[in-house]
Scaffold this motif. Sequence first.
Motif, mmCIF file in Angstrom:
data_model
loop_
_atom_site.group_PDB
_atom_site.id
_atom_site.type_symbol
_atom_site.label_atom_id
_atom_site.label_comp_id
_atom_site.label_asym_id
_atom_site.label_seq_id
_atom_site.Cartn_x
_atom_site.Cartn_y
_atom_site.Cartn_z
ATOM 1 N N GLY A 180 0.784 -1.228 0.000
ATOM 2 C CA GLY A 180 0.000 0.000 0.000
ATOM 3 C C GLY A 180 0.815 1.275 0.000
ATOM 4 N N ALA A 181 2.140 1.184 0.076
ATOM 5 C CA ALA A 181 2.968 2.398 0.081
ATOM 6 C C ALA A 181 2.956 3.045 -1.297
ATOM 7 C CB ALA A 181 4.400 2.055 0.483
ATOM 8 N N VAL A 182 2.810 4.359 -1.323
ATOM 9 C CA VAL A 182 2.775 5.072 -2.604
ATOM 10 C C VAL A 182 4.107 5.766 -2.912
ATOM 11 C CG1 VAL A 182 0.285 5.397 -2.556
ATOM 12 C CG2 VAL A 182 1.753 7.118 -1.527
ATOM 13 N N THR A 183 4.927 5.954 -1.893
ATOM 14 C CA THR A 183 6.275 6.501 -2.069
ATOM 15 C C THR A 183 7.234 5.609 -1.289
ATOM 16 O OG1 THR A 183 5.358 8.756 -2.124
ATOM 17 C CG2 THR A 183 7.744 8.547 -1.855
ATOM 18 N N VAL A 184 8.246 5.079 -1.975
ATOM 19 C CA VAL A 184 9.203 4.165 -1.350
ATOM 20 C C VAL A 184 10.605 4.716 -1.569
ATOM 21 C CG1 VAL A 184 10.102 1.815 -1.269
ATOM 22 C CG2 VAL A 184 7.670 2.210 -1.749
ATOM 23 N N VAL A 185 11.359 4.824 -0.473
ATOM 24 C CA VAL A 185 12.671 5.475 -0.524
ATOM 25 C C VAL A 185 13.731 4.562 0.083
ATOM 26 C CG1 VAL A 185 13.998 7.536 0.096
ATOM 27 C CG2 VAL A 185 11.491 7.681 -0.126
ATOM 28 N N ASN A 186 14.783 4.280 -0.679
ATOM 29 C CA ASN A 186 15.963 3.669 -0.072
ATOM 30 C C ASN A 186 16.893 4.794 0.362
ATOM 31 O OD1 ASN A 186 18.042 2.006 0.824
ATOM 32 N ND2 ASN A 186 18.998 1.981 -1.201
ATOM 33 N N ALA A 187 16.943 5.034 1.657
ATOM 34 C CA ALA A 187 17.804 6.081 2.208
ATOM 35 C C ALA A 187 19.021 5.475 2.897
ATOM 36 C CB ALA A 187 17.022 6.950 3.188
ATOM 37 N N SER A 188 19.292 4.199 2.630
ATOM 38 C CA SER A 188 20.475 3.542 3.171
ATOM 39 C C SER A 188 21.560 3.500 2.100
ATOM 40 C CB SER A 188 20.122 2.114 3.610
ATOM 41 O OG SER A 188 19.996 1.264 2.481
ATOM 42 N N SER A 189 22.746 3.009 2.482
ATOM 43 C CA SER A 189 23.831 2.853 1.506
ATOM 44 C C SER A 189 23.806 1.484 0.845
ATOM 45 C CB SER A 189 25.184 3.063 2.196
ATOM 46 O OG SER A 189 25.386 2.085 3.202
ATOM 47 N N LEU A 190 22.846 0.640 1.223
ATOM 48 C CA LEU A 190 22.747 -0.690 0.629
ATOM 49 C C LEU A 190 22.447 -0.569 -0.865
ATOM 50 C CD1 LEU A 190 20.657 -2.482 3.401
ATOM 51 C CD2 LEU A 190 23.119 -2.665 2.973
#
Length: 284
Positions: free
Chosen positions: A195-205
Amino acid sequence: MTEDSPESQSRPAPLAGVIGQPIMHSRSPKLHGYWLKRYSIDGHYIPMPVKPENLAEVLRALPHLGFVGINVTIPHKEAVLTLADVVTDRAALIGAANTLIFRPDGKIHADNTDGYGFIANLRQAAPDWDADNSPAAVIGAGGAARAVVASLLDSGVKEIRITNRTRVRAEQIRAEFGARLIVYDWAQAGNMLEGAVTVVNASSLGMQDKQPLRIPLDALSPDALVTDLVYTPLMTQFLIDAQARGCRVVDGLGMLLHQAAPGFERWFGQRPAIDDETRRVVLE
């Protein structure tokens, strides 16, 4: 006083730069150097390796050497807050600064433009992105994640789901930013995407030479907007996999460009354009 007057000709060219340890990987000198040339500005932007034990001494010396400001990167982004005379609310909230202005009165002004750069990149790459659409999902709980969370909340996002390999760091962010955040265990990160409409990878992975980001995307909606703060590589495996599911994706280079613009304007008096040519130059 005209531009050709002796007074203007005798003024030293303003200096800016970036400090960190290490620093030679930074793309900021290429970016700011390009803008200086593009707008025919008589100024210089210099990368400077600075050890933590020398930070206070360097900050005191730079204004006397003609510097009007600097960018700050790892490992100094938190420490400069204790050395600045004026700290913006957003830098204090995030707990780090990436932009310093050396004011004419001698005071050091500290700001954090990472969150601004994140939102500006989203709005440029996806103009119809609506912050009122919730929830958002954030992967990571470091300094970049704090900037992302602050900017999403400030933009009006009503629910943020957050996960981190070390849960206590995500819990700390929730404690500081409030009840609109929901913490998920790392093992349940895939469920966070439902259900997420905005997904952010804010890690260094997923960054080059770092561990890959391994989160199942089975629950990811093809209607979601997915972005990764990593820009080396430009298209991370996370973005490739999200795009294969039908999601719109936004790479992390635009955040780097947009976060640099406010500092450049303050130091050199010109608001730079963020366009395809700028991206091309920085990627060369």
